[in-house]
Design an enzyme around this catalytic site. Structure first.
Site, short mmCIF file in Angstrom:
data_model
loop_
_atom_site.label_atom_id
_atom_site.label_comp_id
_atom_site.label_asym_id
_atom_site.label_seq_id
_atom_site.Cartn_x
_atom_site.Cartn_y
_atom_site.Cartn_z
CG HIS A 44 -9.91 1.16 0.32
ND1 HIS A 44 -8.84 1.95 -0.07
CD2 HIS A 44 -10.90 2.04 0.67
CE1 HIS A 44 -9.17 3.23 0.04
NE2 HIS A 44 -10.42 3.31 0.50
CG ASP A 63 -2.13 0.73 -3.25
OD1 ASP A 63 -0.95 1.13 -3.20
OD2 ASP A 63 -3.00 1.09 -2.44
CB CYS A 88 -5.64 3.23 -2.26
SG CYS A 88 -6.08 1.66 -1.51
CG ASP A 124 -2.12 0.85 1.13
OD1 ASP A 124 -2.09 1.79 0.32
OD2 ASP A 124 -3.10 0.58 1.83
#
Length: 436
Positions: free
Chosen positions: A116, A261, A57, A18
């Site tokens: 997410h 990401d 993201c 991330d």
């Protein structure tokens, strides 16, 4: 559910970091904090022009799980705020996904780590193809308290809240290792989505920092390069443990893919690129990308083919012998031919559309068209990865062709809804921009 026993089909482990910068790993010229990922790169295939579908993201994750342009889905038109309850901002359960198609094809499926892609109860991993899930639903959580953006705890076991305690990177690793070690009679697909090295910047030794910031996980007064690198190191240790857990009989026939990401943020190393998360500049969309598969990829392979993260969905489906849903054909391209021939170089254009600062971009071979706040640029990103030499006046016809390519593609995508918002929970004042 069919129970295929075809032992020739590989296991697949899809690891996503991330906000990891393009040069944060040793194998990409960064600090020596990633020996396990460096080893996977040396024993497998390292991509030198890997691109994320988005510099943000959540949209990037829509593309990875569907294999399609994220702009096709309403939920990817913006960056959903962590903890926001919505019946529109999420991955529709009826939409085919990489895990749902592999599951129908006989694979066991699990997600250990960040989701997410929409909040419960309307959305969630168990509604989109994963049989098991452990991790946060939102965009970011504290590594110790597991508190999310909304100030409440965000850690789940399946569709129930989890009370498990510990440093989140290690919890994700532990669950992934346990899953890989299980005895089973069918191949598995395991997504390992670390929140590292996304803020809040906390190592295993920073429990006091967690208590200090409380629910303010988007704090801007913490972290350091040293802390950031240690967070990467913790993740890298976990990846080494996951690979070591692969049963000996399956070791050669397990595909491990590692990506970030999107581009890096505050403490990231994006050298030589400029920009970062939120930018269509190379620093926001260029990512480390590694594929390791002893049976299918020669050690020491490298590829300069421009790729997008949505390419991994059709690649993994082809490797698994599973067909995509004909009503939702992938926009991504299978990279399987590249495993056998790193010189494979099909022509295609890659495109980006970012609401923040009205950014548009197209990459075609070595050329890149970029539009930011109405200003146009043309770069040779092979010779000028820092995007400093604007060649628009030198090659006006090339600029026109690249602009037309982007516009033709954009006409095939749904527009950005008027109510789409972008989460700006970080300070981007120190991000370098192109000069006009």
């Amino acid at each position: 559910m069919p129970q295929h026993r075809n032992t020739d089909r590989p296991n697949i482990i899809f690891i996503v970091a991330d906000d990891l910068g393009s040069a944060d790993l040793g194998c990409y010229g960064g600090s020596s904090v990633s020996p396990n990922l460096d080893r996977l790169a040396s024993e497998g295939l390292r991509f030198t022009r890997g691109y994320s579908n988005s510099p943000v993201c959540s949209p990037a994750r829509f593309a990875m799980i569907t294999g399609r342009w994220q702009y096709r889905l309403r939920g990817a038109a913006e960056e959903p705020l962590g903890g926001r309850r919505s019946t529109t901002l999420g991955l529709p359960p009826e939409h085919p996904t990489l895990p749902s198609l592999l599951r129908k094809g006989g694979y066991s499926t699990a997600l250990m780590g960040k989701w997410h892609l929409g909040s419960a109860p309307a959305f969630g991993p168990l509604l989109s193809g994963y049989e098991e899930f452990f991790g946060p639903m939102g965009g970011g959580v504290d590594y110790f308290s597991h508190v999310g953006f909304s100030g409440v705890r965000d850690l789940w076991e399946g569709d129930r809240e989890s009370a498990e305690q510990g440093y989140l990177t290690d919890l994700i690793t532990r669950r992934a290792v346990e899953y890989v070690q299980r005895k089973r009679d069918r191949p598995f697909f395991l997504s390992v989505h670390y929140t590292a090295p996304h803020w809040p910047w906390e190592t295993r030794d920073d429990a006091e920092e967690s208590q200090r910031i409380g629910a303010d996980i988007a704090h801007l007064d913490g972290g350091s390069v040293e802390t950031y690198l240690r967070m990467i190191s913790h993740m890298d240790e976990g990846i080494g443990q996951i690979v070591a857990a692969i049963p000996e009989a399956q070791y050669d026939n397990t595909l491990v893919v590692f990506v970030s990401d999107n581009g890096g943020e505050r403490f990231s190393n994006n050298w030589p690129f400029i920009g970062g998360k939120m930018d269509a500049l190379e620093g926001g969309i260029r990512i480390p990308q590694i594929a390791w598969w002893p049976r299918g990829i020669a050690a020491g392979s490298n590829s300069a083919l421009p790729t997008l993260t949505m390419d991994w969905m059709p690649t993994m489906l082809e490797i698994a012998g599973v067909q995509p849903d004909p009503d939702y054909p992938p926009d991504g391209m299978s990279l399987l031919p590249l495993f056998a021939d790193t010189g494979w170089n099909p022509a295609r254009d890659l495109h980006w559309r970012v609401k923040h600062r009205l950014q548009a971009s197209t990459v075609s071979g070595r050329w890149k068209y970029l539009r930011v706040d109405g200003h146009e640029y043309l770069f040779d990103v092979v010779a000028d990865g820092r995007e400093r030499a604007n060649l628009a006046k030198r090659y006006p016809q090339r600029l026109v062709e690249m602009r037309q390519s982007w516009e033709a593609w954009a006409r095939t995508m749904p527009g950005i809804p008027d109510d789409a918002a972008v989460s700006l929970l970080w300070d981007e004042s120190d991000m370098p921009r192109p000069t006009h």
